[in-house]
Design an enzyme around this catalytic site. Sequence first.
Site, PDB file in Angstrom:
ATOM      1  CE  LYS A  21      -1.046 103.966   9.645  1.00 32.35           C
ATOM      2  NZ  LYS A  21      -0.773 103.876  11.039  1.00 32.35           N
ATOM      3  CG  ASP A 175       1.024 100.664   8.238  1.00 36.05           C
ATOM      4  OD1 ASP A 175       0.383  99.755   8.802  1.00 36.05           O
ATOM      5  OD2 ASP A 175       1.569 101.609   8.838  1.00 36.05           O
TER       6      ASP A 175
END
Length: 350
Positions: A21, A175
């Site tokens: 990401k 995350d």
Amino acid sequence: MGEYSTQFARANSYTARAFAKVNLHLAVGPARADGFHELVTIFQSLDLSDTVRLSVVDSSTDSESESGDPASQVHSLVVTGNDCAAVPTDSSNLAWQAVDAVADALRAAHGIELALPQVAVAIEKSIPVAGGMAGGSADAAAALRAANALFADHAGVAELDENVVHELAAQLGSDIPFCLHGHTALGQGRGEKLHGVPTVGTFCWALVAHEQGLSTPRVFGVFDELSEHGPQSQALAQDKACATYPSPEETRKLAAALQEGNVQRVAGLLRNDLQAAAVHVRPDLREVLRVGIQAGALTGIVSGSGPTCAFLCTDVATARQVTREVEKTIAGTRGIVATSPAGRAELIEN
Ligand code: C5P
């Protein structure tokens, strides 16, 4: 025929992949009572992925478990690929913890006596390690998917629901829910409360990883110091220049630019409140950012807690030019060209 195949067509190995990401916008608030920081972030997944393969270990013939923990479903864990020597191969690895979390949740859902096999975990890394790109979280997300499929298959029970898998992900790390979800999302809370953000088009990135990683807790710790002492120290105040509390207005502007697919506007709205702290710990990142922007990127930011720097470019050729230029100029850097958004963590063919 249907019954025969569900009863006997068990796969002894499942593989899943999950993507890295980048935080296009990372606004960080003060530390909470639990030590975590309240975030408002827009994450986007990149087409740079790790894979996690789980293989059933035959307990009658295979060697003794390396875990030394009879309660763990993990027999062994190996890591190959980029930076693999820096990745733990014991129960501190998030992928290992993800496998056991799925086993525990299936037992809680279907009965404590559920017979589950031990598995060997094999992680193949492409995402930089300790790079601020959710590499460890991606491995955990892939392990959640693979373990859910393999254990449910072998026990002959239904897989855990997506909301239960999401809950396990949030318990394991901030995350990991986003790595399960992929695409583009607004993250709040620790980063685990997600809402999908619609986007148009594909964005090109030059990612510059560094051979020396950065610790996320350390960067958050320096963020706190900068927030406390910033005005009293000129050097700290300079590094803190862009650190403010979450602003929903900016997030909305970025979401609108993503929905238009307007790369120039997106570039103007990239923001990372952890950048000041990451650059404070690693002043060499200033030079990486300078060289990358001079080489033709629209803009560059530190990715998450760093040290990877992410340069948004108009096209792949420019992104290649940026990685070449930074690699040539700054020792210890490794350039990767990637596009965003990519998809969710998913099972793939073995
Ligand atoms: O959730 P995760 O284990 O990935 O977080 C790693 C560390 O990053 C935490 O221990 C904490 O120090 C810091 N962190 C934080 N606030 C967040 C997310 C992470 O302070 N929202």
